[in-house]
Enzyme design. Structure first.
Site, PDB file in Angstrom:
ATOM      1  NE  ARG A 103      -4.620   1.377  -0.024  1.00 55.10           N
ATOM      2  CZ  ARG A 103      -5.398   2.112   0.757  1.00 55.10           C
ATOM      3  NH1 ARG A 103      -6.398   1.568   1.432  1.00 55.10           N
ATOM      4  NH2 ARG A 103      -5.196   3.413   0.880  1.00 55.10           N
TER       5      ARG A 103
ATOM      6  CG  ASP B  24      -2.243   2.773  -1.410  1.00 57.07           C
ATOM      7  OD1 ASP B  24      -1.698   1.950  -0.643  1.00 57.07           O
ATOM      8  OD2 ASP B  24      -2.728   3.838  -1.026  1.00 57.07           O
TER       9      ASP B  24
ATOM     10  CB  SER C 100      -3.084  13.070   0.137  1.00 56.43           C
ATOM     11  OG  SER C 100      -3.348  11.687   0.059  1.00 56.43           O
TER      12      SER C 100
END
Ligand code: ARG
Length: 400
Positions: A97, A126, A177
């Site tokens: 990230r 995130d 996911s």
């Protein structure tokens, strides 16, 4: 007046980030959306992603290769820190990230954008990592997070996209996911939301089931140079090849899976499955080499630093002053962490079976139980007398 004029959007090619493009323009009055897809080794075809962004209304669709920086500037620091969030998660998603944030900020400068955007929802880690990293790198940039505000369900999001010609995958989309990059895969949602449900074998892609692993063990040697992994079996490898090859060989033996319930920054517990074979092995091997080359007090003090460092990465504080200060400490400790670690891979295990270093401070003349023993046994008596004195006195004075 819209919320911003020109926006650089972090783009993955999925439905949510695709819908962000028309949403930013139609609902929030953004004049121009530039998408940026960062290639961090997610193995996705980036050609179609580039096209998809343009079809969804982006004015420019950038695809940038961040793989080398991802390993050299982020992953290798985490390995030096033996970074494992809550002692188990090697931060394979989290580490990506701050780099994506940096790429966004740089693209915003290059294209004269007044904002950057991402498709994170309000429940995850995130968004925290992106927002704080972006603010640290350029506090003047606006940050837009449409999915945090739009309040659309999955179905509504898909329907909204269809109005702008955004196709959702034809096949029934997977209930999971999944986030993936060179370091590993993170899998959550669907049946995994029940912490008691065993993960089905189908979710794994980098690690073999034990039943499908070789029946013979395989030995590999990993070489480190000042805390940085540089070799497999004596062969120098560039950072990307090293991680890629190590993922293959360790994953083949079924090593590298984690099933955990973790504590997110926003206070929610979530059940997550990880596979991160190379990274897990490198942290294990690195820590082992430190045991041979660092003094006991440095090793023990560093454990506390490592814990803090792991939390910083998880909690989005990569570009914080504390992180930078801890980097100074860690870099100093790594000056002598060079050498080789020997690992035996077999049936889901990566067992460290040997280590050597030119900087070893292991002294066999002191350690041996044989005739060469140099240790002064008599000195132990006086040492123990003084070391144990407070405890002995305490006992004398308090026994009633
Ligand atoms: N829980 C992990 C983290 O916070 C992974 C998050 C992304 N996971 C996912 N399955 N999409 O770093």
């Amino acid at each position: 007046m819209g919320r911003a004029n020109k926006v650089v959007l972090a783009y993955s090619g999925g439905v949510d980030t695709s819908v962000c493009i028309p949403y930013l323009k139609e609902e929030w009055g953004v004049k121009e959306v530039i998408t940026l897809a960062a290639d961090l080794g997610q193995g996705e075809e980036l050609g179609p992603i580039k096209e998809k962004a343009l079809k969804s209304g982006a004015s420019i669709s950038l695809v940038e290769d961040g793989r080398e920086s991802f390993i050299k500037d982020y992953t290798f620091l985490a390995i030096a820190a033996n970074a494992m969030y809550e002692n188990r998660y090697p931060l394979s998603t989290a580490l990506a990230r701050p780099l994506i944030a940096k790429m966004l900020v740089e693209a915003a400068a290059k294209y004269g954008a007044d904002a950057v955007a991402h498709g994170c929802t309000g429940k995850g880690n995130d968004q925290v990592r992106f927002d704080i990293s972006i603010a640290a790198l350029n506090p003047d940039l606006k940050i837009l997070a449409p999915a945090r505000e739009w309040g659309m369900s999955r179905e509504e999001t898909i329907a909204y996209g269809e109005r702008f010609g955004i196709q959702s995958p034809v096949k029934k989309s997977s209930p999971y996911s999944i986030d993936r990059n060179l370091l590993g895969r993170s899998i959550e949602a669907g049946p995994l939301e029940d912490p008691m449900t065993e993960p089905p074998e189908e979710i794994y892609a980098m690690t073999k089931a034990i039943a499908a692993t070789p029946d013979e063990p395989e030995y590999i040697e990993i070489g480190f140079d000042r805390g940085i992994p540089t070799q497999i079996n004596g062969q120098n490898l560039d950072p990307i090849s090293l991680i890629t090859q190590l993922n293959e060989v360790t994953g083949k033996h079924g090593f590298g899976r984690i099933d955990m319930v973790e504590n997110r920054v926003v206070g929610i517990k979530s059940r997550e499955i990880y596979e991160a074979p190379a990274l897990l092995l490198l942290i294990q091997a690195h820590r082992d080499l430190e045991s041979l080359t660092l003094t006991g007090d440095v090793t023990q003090y560093k454990r506390g630093i490592e814990e803090t460092y792991s939390q910083l990465i998880y909690q989005g504080l990569w570009y914080s002053p504390l992180k930078e200060a801890l980097d100074g400490f860690i870099a100093k400790t790594q000056e002598r962490v060079s050498g080789t670690v020997r690992v035996k891979l077999f049936k889901g295990n990566a067992t460290i079976v040997g280590r050597r270093s030119n900087n070893s401070i292991y002294d066999s003349d002191l350690a041996t139980y044989g005739a060469e023993d140099q240790f002064d046994h008599k000195a132990a008596e006086g040492f123990i007398y003084i070391w144990g004195l407070p405890t002995k006195v305490w006992s004398q004075k308090t026994r009633g």
